[in-house]
Enzyme design. Structure first.
Site, PDB file in Angstrom:
ATOM      1  N   GLU A 256       0.889  -1.172   0.000  1.00 12.96           N
ATOM      2  CA  GLU A 256       0.000   0.000   0.000  1.00 12.96           C
ATOM      3  C   GLU A 256       0.915   1.206   0.000  1.00 12.96           C
ATOM      4  O   GLU A 256       1.616   1.452   0.981  1.00 12.96           O
ATOM      5  CB  GLU A 256      -0.861   0.019   1.272  1.00 12.96           C
ATOM      6  CG  GLU A 256      -1.744  -1.192   1.455  1.00 12.96           C
ATOM      7  CD  GLU A 256      -2.886  -1.237   0.466  1.00 12.96           C
ATOM      8  OE1 GLU A 256      -3.254  -0.185  -0.066  1.00 12.96           O
ATOM      9  OE2 GLU A 256      -3.384  -2.345   0.205  1.00 12.96           O
ATOM     10  N   CYS A 295      -3.208   8.735   3.414  1.00 14.73           N
ATOM     11  CA  CYS A 295      -2.993   8.139   2.091  1.00 14.73           C
ATOM     12  C   CYS A 295      -4.160   8.439   1.161  1.00 14.73           C
ATOM     13  O   CYS A 295      -4.010   8.470  -0.048  1.00 14.73           O
ATOM     14  CB  CYS A 295      -2.776   6.639   2.216  1.00 14.73           C
ATOM     15  SG  CYS A 295      -4.091   5.813   3.117  1.00 14.73           S
TER      16      CYS A 295
HETATM   17  P1  NAP Z   1       8.240   4.925   4.743  1.00 17.28           P
HETATM   18  O1  NAP Z   1       9.347   5.855   5.068  1.00 17.28           O
HETATM   19  O2  NAP Z   1       8.283   4.210   3.448  1.00 17.28           O
HETATM   20  O3  NAP Z   1       8.177   3.896   5.963  1.00 17.28           O
HETATM   21  C1  NAP Z   1       7.165   2.931   6.048  1.00 17.28           C
HETATM   22  C2  NAP Z   1       7.615   1.787   6.928  1.00 17.28           C
HETATM   23  O4  NAP Z   1       8.686   1.085   6.290  1.00 17.28           O
HETATM   24  C3  NAP Z   1       8.171   2.232   8.287  1.00 17.28           C
HETATM   25  O5  NAP Z   1       7.749   1.323   9.269  1.00 17.28           O
HETATM   26  C4  NAP Z   1       9.669   2.154   8.076  1.00 17.28           C
HETATM   27  O6  NAP Z   1      10.395   1.973   9.274  1.00 17.28           O
HETATM   28  C5  NAP Z   1       9.760   0.924   7.208  1.00 17.28           C
HETATM   29  N1  NAP Z   1      11.003   0.781   6.471  1.00 17.28           N
HETATM   30  C6  NAP Z   1      11.802   1.759   5.994  1.00 17.28           C
HETATM   31  N2  NAP Z   1      12.855   1.205   5.340  1.00 17.28           N
HETATM   32  C7  NAP Z   1      12.705  -0.142   5.412  1.00 17.28           C
HETATM   33  C8  NAP Z   1      13.473  -1.251   4.937  1.00 17.28           C
HETATM   34  N3  NAP Z   1      14.583  -1.084   4.255  1.00 17.28           N
HETATM   35  N4  NAP Z   1      13.015  -2.485   5.215  1.00 17.28           N
HETATM   36  C9  NAP Z   1      11.877  -2.686   5.913  1.00 17.28           C
HETATM   37  N5  NAP Z   1      11.125  -1.661   6.386  1.00 17.28           N
HETATM   38  C10 NAP Z   1      11.524  -0.414   6.137  1.00 17.28           C
HETATM   39  O7  NAP Z   1       6.823   5.663   4.790  1.00 17.28           O
HETATM   40  P2  NAP Z   1       6.280   6.671   5.895  1.00 17.28           P
HETATM   41  O8  NAP Z   1       7.023   7.948   5.755  1.00 17.28           O
HETATM   42  O9  NAP Z   1       6.211   6.015   7.232  1.00 17.28           O
HETATM   43  O10 NAP Z   1       4.769   6.848   5.439  1.00 17.28           O
HETATM   44  C11 NAP Z   1       4.341   7.811   4.523  1.00 17.28           C
HETATM   45  C12 NAP Z   1       4.017   7.180   3.188  1.00 17.28           C
HETATM   46  O11 NAP Z   1       3.120   6.104   3.377  1.00 17.28           O
HETATM   47  C13 NAP Z   1       3.329   8.140   2.250  1.00 17.28           C
HETATM   48  O12 NAP Z   1       3.961   8.074   1.019  1.00 17.28           O
HETATM   49  C14 NAP Z   1       1.899   7.612   2.159  1.00 17.28           C
HETATM   50  O13 NAP Z   1       1.283   7.822   0.921  1.00 17.28           O
HETATM   51  C15 NAP Z   1       2.083   6.166   2.397  1.00 17.28           C
HETATM   52  N6  NAP Z   1       0.865   5.596   2.981  1.00 17.28           N
HETATM   53  C16 NAP Z   1       0.106   4.780   2.181  1.00 17.28           C
HETATM   54  C17 NAP Z   1      -1.055   4.211   2.690  1.00 17.28           C
HETATM   55  C18 NAP Z   1      -1.896   3.297   1.861  1.00 17.28           C
HETATM   56  O14 NAP Z   1      -2.761   2.634   2.425  1.00 17.28           O
HETATM   57  N7  NAP Z   1      -1.700   3.218   0.565  1.00 17.28           N
HETATM   58  C19 NAP Z   1      -1.434   4.467   4.014  1.00 17.28           C
HETATM   59  C20 NAP Z   1      -0.652   5.302   4.779  1.00 17.28           C
HETATM   60  C21 NAP Z   1       0.506   5.862   4.246  1.00 17.28           C
HETATM   61  P3  NAP Z   1      11.112   3.208  10.022  1.00 17.28           P
HETATM   62  O15 NAP Z   1      10.041   4.163  10.370  1.00 17.28           O
HETATM   63  O16 NAP Z   1      11.731   2.554  11.198  1.00 17.28           O
HETATM   64  O17 NAP Z   1      12.090   3.767   9.038  1.00 17.28           O
END
Ligand code: NAP
Length: 512
Positions: A256, A295
């Site tokens: 997602e 999102c």
């Molecule tokens: P993110 O930086 O991609 O992080 C998401 C998750 O992935 C966090 O738990 C992060 O952990 C983890 N992560 C990062 N690097 C990783 C790796 N190499 N291996 C495994 N896990 C890893 O996203 P965010 O800033 O938290 O969230 C914002 C984004 O989410 C926006 O782009 C939004 O559109 C999207 N979003 C989408 C939906 C949907 O349903 N489509 C819903 C909500 C949000 P750490 O925090 O520890 O780095």
């Protein structure tokens, strides 16, 4: 400073080293640290597979559903405490925090309800039985069986409660143990809920594990039967997709990711109509709720050429009425962005769009220091087909108004420039326009929200993810699918075709 703990292999542990610092985004003060360094993540997954999996599979669907209902109640009892955490660690207004927490408990309760009426046995029949040969004696039946792995849930920062429990509800009801890894920036809420879950004793041993801090080498220990459900940015999704856990070992991955959601206003809508007022009310809410860090928030507002001035003016008035400030200040309806990274990313996004848009209201200036505050920002594009408008999601209180000719094809082409979305909304009282546009866009969005005068008092707006409808979208949105009632269980289950002598197959596996 408060230290967050992980719950792995049945034990709480703080991890090693200083860890990442979590802040209060209204003051920028550090409030907690989190680290997963030195924790045995491979052992934790094995413990969940070996202890939690069999224990959950020994329960009937009805018993798992009853556990979900009890968990919903246990978490709800701590609602006030959790709201305070959302205000402190995520900059949520009280309303935003409630949205997250109530979304979580309501989804658990909804899945408890979906469990009613499921069979007593361990498998779910899938459709009707089939005659497989010339004789009716050779019979087939598809069934769903819980996979023998762990549901590994990696969540985004914006919904630490809801994101965690909507995934967990589906996995637990399907019969899989869950390992939750929330985004570190807002993990305080998730960690408190993890304590409530463990302390409640509602789930069998091994059914729940929790990580506070970075993912470390977690994916290196993911096996073929495990199911990884990821929510986050498309950049992180790209890294995950290439990992050997999926490419070589064949574990399941659901993504997602980002989405440039749109609102299309029909050519029939005048600025003095009720449909126009509903569009303005809903769009202003989608821009400002959770400071636009949703999102499903609206990023592109597509209006007929003749309506652009009125739309800009009315939306500007509506978002300017939203007071921005720290969540505990009087009258505040929009809090800060979650941390310095989010503020910088949104500011960078706004400067990328500067050449293609004019600012109607708001802007990239920080409203105060300390604190990651931005004003709700409405932009107006000179030309709807400018690629920058459709290339990157700005994850904050930002939307861009752009125009189209009023035709279904033109609106659909502009929406499609976003490359696949979670949701598009259509505001129109016309009999044909919403039907034709929805049919044209059905494969481009995970959800289509058709509104207008008649839905004014009945619809939730496009930003509410309902447990009985699917959430997810094609292309840029990640290509994944969650929720959708019992459809949400399928990611965690194996569909198997059982073939054999009719009476045996029907007696053991047939639909009742
Ligand atoms: P993110 O930086 O991609 O992080 C998401 C998750 O992935 C966090 O738990 C992060 O952990 C983890 N992560 C990062 N690097 C990783 C790796 N190499 N291996 C495994 N896990 C890893 O996203 P965010 O800033 O938290 O969230 C914002 C984004 O989410 C926006 O782009 C939004 O559109 C999207 N979003 C989408 C939906 C949907 O349903 N489509 C819903 C909500 C949000 P750490 O925090 O520890 O780095």
């Amino acid at each position: 400073m408060h230290r967050l703990n992980s719950f792995l292999s049945g034990t709480w542990s703080p991890g090693e080293g200083d860890g990442a610092i979590l802040v209060d985004p209204s003051t920028e003060a550090g409030i907690a640290t989190a680290s997963t360094r030195g924790l045995d993540l491979g052992g934790a997954l094995e413990w969940a597979r070996e202890t939690g999996g069999p224990a959950l599979r020994a329960l009937s669907f009805a018993e798992r559903g009853a556990a979900l209902k009890a968990l919903s109640g246990a978490i709800h009892e701590h609602r006030e405490e959790l709201i305070e955490i959302g205000m402190t660690n995520a900059g949520n207004t009280r309303g935003d925090a409630k949205f997250d927490i109530d979304g979580a408990t309501a989804t658990l309760a909804a899945y408890a309800h979906f469990a009613k009426g499921l069979p007593d046995g361990p498998l779910l029949p899938d459709g009707e039985g089939l005659q497989l040969g010339r004789s009716p004696r050779f019979h087939g039946q598809h069934v769903w069986a819980p996979r023998r792995g762990v549901a590994v849930h990696i969540n985004a920062f914006n919904f630490p409660a809801w994101g965690m429990l909507e995934k967990a509800a589906c996995a637990w009801l399907a019969g899989l143990p869950v390992l939750e890894k929330p985004a570190t920036a807002t993990a305080m809420m998730a960690e408190r809920i993890a304590h409530i879950i463990v302390d409640s004793g509602i789930l069998p041993e091994g059914a729940f594990s929790f990580m506070a801090g970075s993912a470390g080498d977690l994916l290196d220990h993911v096996h073929a039967h495990d199911c990884v459900a990821f929510t986050g940015s498309s950049g992180t999704a790209q890294l995950l997709r290439a990992h050997a856990a999926f490419v070589k070992r064949g574990a399941r991955l659901n993504v997602e990711a980002d989405s440039l959601n749109s609102v299309v206003v029909g050519p029939d809508v005048d600025d003095d109509s009720e449909a126009f007022d509903v569009f303005v009310r809903d769009t202003a809410r989608e821009m400002t709720q959770k400071a636009g860090q949703k999102c499903t928030a609206t990023r592109r507002v597509i209006v007929p050429e003749g309506l652009a001035d009125a739309a800009c003016e009315a939306l500007a008035v509506a978002v300017q009425a939203v007071k921005v400030g720290a969540p505990r200040e009087d009258g505040v309806r929009m809090g800060p962005l979650t941390n310095a990274d989010q503020l910088e990313t949104v500011q960078a996004g706004l400067s990328r769009l500067a050449g293609a848009t004019t600012t109607v209201t708001g802007g990239a200036e920080r409203l105060r220091d300390p604190g990651f505050f931005l004003a709700p920002t409405l932009l107006r594009a000179a030309e709807a087909r400018t690629p920058e408008l459709h290339d990157e999601e700005i994850f904050g209180p930002v939307s861009t108004v752009m125009t189209y000719s009023g035709s279904v094809d033109d609106a659909a082409q502009i929406v499609r420039l976003g490359g696949g979305a979670l949701v598009a909304s259509i505001y129109s009282d016309d009999r044909r326009f919403p039907v034709d546009l929805a049919s044209t866009l059905a494969a481009d969005c995970g959800r289509l929200y058709l509104s207008g005068t008649r839905l004014a008092e009945h619809g939730t707006g496009s930003g509410l993810v309902l447990p009985n409808c699917v959430h997810g979208g094609p292309g840029r949105a990640g290509g994944g699918e969650e929720l959708g009632g019992l459809r949400g269980l399928q990611f965690y289950m194996q569909r198997t075709a059982i073939q054999g002598y009719k009476s045996v197959v029907e007696a053991a596996f047939g639909a009742r």
